[in-house]
Design a protein around this motif. Sequence first.
Motif, PDB file in Angstrom:
ATOM      1  N   GLU A  36      -1.753  72.420  44.826  1.00 21.64           N
ATOM      2  CA  GLU A  36      -2.030  71.003  44.607  1.00 21.64           C
ATOM      3  C   GLU A  36      -2.795  70.364  45.751  1.00 21.64           C
ATOM      4  O   GLU A  36      -3.699  69.561  45.525  1.00 21.64           O
ATOM      5  CB  GLU A  36      -0.723  70.246  44.374  1.00 21.64           C
ATOM      6  N   THR A  37      -2.426  70.679  46.994  1.00 26.83           N
ATOM      7  CA  THR A  37      -3.013  69.989  48.147  1.00 26.83           C
ATOM      8  C   THR A  37      -3.961  70.850  48.980  1.00 26.83           C
ATOM      9  O   THR A  37      -4.712  70.313  49.780  1.00 26.83           O
ATOM     10  CB  THR A  37      -1.905  69.483  49.089  1.00 26.83           C
ATOM     11  N   GLY A  38      -3.878  72.168  48.828  1.00 25.34           N
ATOM     12  CA  GLY A  38      -4.690  73.058  49.647  1.00 25.34           C
ATOM     13  C   GLY A  38      -4.100  73.322  51.026  1.00 25.34           C
ATOM     14  O   GLY A  38      -4.670  74.045  51.829  1.00 25.34           O
ATOM     15  N   ALA A  39      -2.929  72.723  51.324  1.00 26.84           N
ATOM     16  CA  ALA A  39      -2.275  72.922  52.623  1.00 26.84           C
ATOM     17  C   ALA A  39      -1.661  74.317  52.685  1.00 26.84           C
ATOM     18  O   ALA A  39      -1.243  74.872  51.672  1.00 26.84           O
ATOM     19  CB  ALA A  39      -1.179  71.871  52.825  1.00 26.84           C
ATOM     20  N   VAL A 103       8.975  69.271  48.810  1.00 34.15           N
ATOM     21  CA  VAL A 103       7.780  68.535  49.227  1.00 34.15           C
ATOM     22  C   VAL A 103       7.781  68.359  50.737  1.00 34.15           C
ATOM     23  O   VAL A 103       6.751  68.470  51.386  1.00 34.15           O
ATOM     24  CB  VAL A 103       7.714  67.164  48.521  1.00 34.15           C
ATOM     25  N   ALA A 104       8.980  68.100  51.302  1.00 33.64           N
ATOM     26  CA  ALA A 104       9.079  67.876  52.748  1.00 33.64           C
ATOM     27  C   ALA A 104      10.489  68.147  53.242  1.00 33.64           C
ATOM     28  O   ALA A 104      11.454  68.074  52.475  1.00 33.64           O
ATOM     29  CB  ALA A 104       8.679  66.444  53.092  1.00 33.64           C
ATOM     30  N   VAL A 105      10.571  68.461  54.530  1.00 32.99           N
ATOM     31  CA  VAL A 105      11.841  68.590  55.242  1.00 32.99           C
ATOM     32  C   VAL A 105      11.726  67.648  56.433  1.00 32.99           C
ATOM     33  O   VAL A 105      10.806  67.768  57.236  1.00 32.99           O
ATOM     34  CB  VAL A 105      12.089  70.040  55.710  1.00 32.99           C
ATOM     35  N   THR A 106      12.655  66.690  56.530  1.00 33.91           N
ATOM     36  CA  THR A 106      12.581  65.655  57.557  1.00 33.91           C
ATOM     37  C   THR A 106      13.761  65.775  58.505  1.00 33.91           C
ATOM     38  O   THR A 106      14.913  65.849  58.057  1.00 33.91           O
ATOM     39  CB  THR A 106      12.608  64.258  56.902  1.00 33.91           C
ATOM     40  N   SER A 107      13.481  65.775  59.805  1.00 33.65           N
ATOM     41  CA  SER A 107      14.548  65.857  60.799  1.00 33.65           C
ATOM     42  C   SER A 107      15.382  64.582  60.786  1.00 33.65           C
ATOM     43  O   SER A 107      14.849  63.475  60.731  1.00 33.65           O
ATOM     44  CB  SER A 107      13.940  66.056  62.184  1.00 33.65           C
ATOM     45  N   LEU A 108      16.698  64.748  60.839  1.00 32.28           N
ATOM     46  CA  LEU A 108      17.614  63.607  60.965  1.00 32.28           C
ATOM     47  C   LEU A 108      18.118  63.473  62.397  1.00 32.28           C
ATOM     48  O   LEU A 108      18.890  62.572  62.696  1.00 32.28           O
ATOM     49  CB  LEU A 108      18.790  63.775  59.995  1.00 32.28           C
TER      50      LEU A 108
END
Length: 117
Positions: A36-39, A103-108
């Motif tokens: 989808e994004t090419g990343a 989609v993402a992993v976000t640090s808490l």
Amino acid sequence: MPSFKIDTNTAVVFVAVPPAKKLANRQTGEIAVDRETGAHMMTVGLMVTDDGEAEVYNVSVPETGIPEGLTPGTPVAVTNLRARTWENEFNGQKRHGIAFRAVAVTSLAEAGQNQAA
């Protein structure tokens, strides 16, 4: 192939294995790319604990959804975690399993440090 949402609202999620490039081809070293994004795609091992049980899952995430500094033990939030089954044949042997993607992993970790200050 359909995928299914995984609800992590009641779970505690930590990084178990730091992010690494996901290989599309181990022989050539080609890095997997998000259609989808090419990343470039990354794989991160996440320990998910819920209801007194824990399991480590390897989750594919676009590189753009991985912040710097994710190390083992970092508490994280997972955005849009999904699972889908897969099957392939290699050297005459059928293999199958479940692939996990987010989609993402976000640090808490920073959020917790800011609250303590």
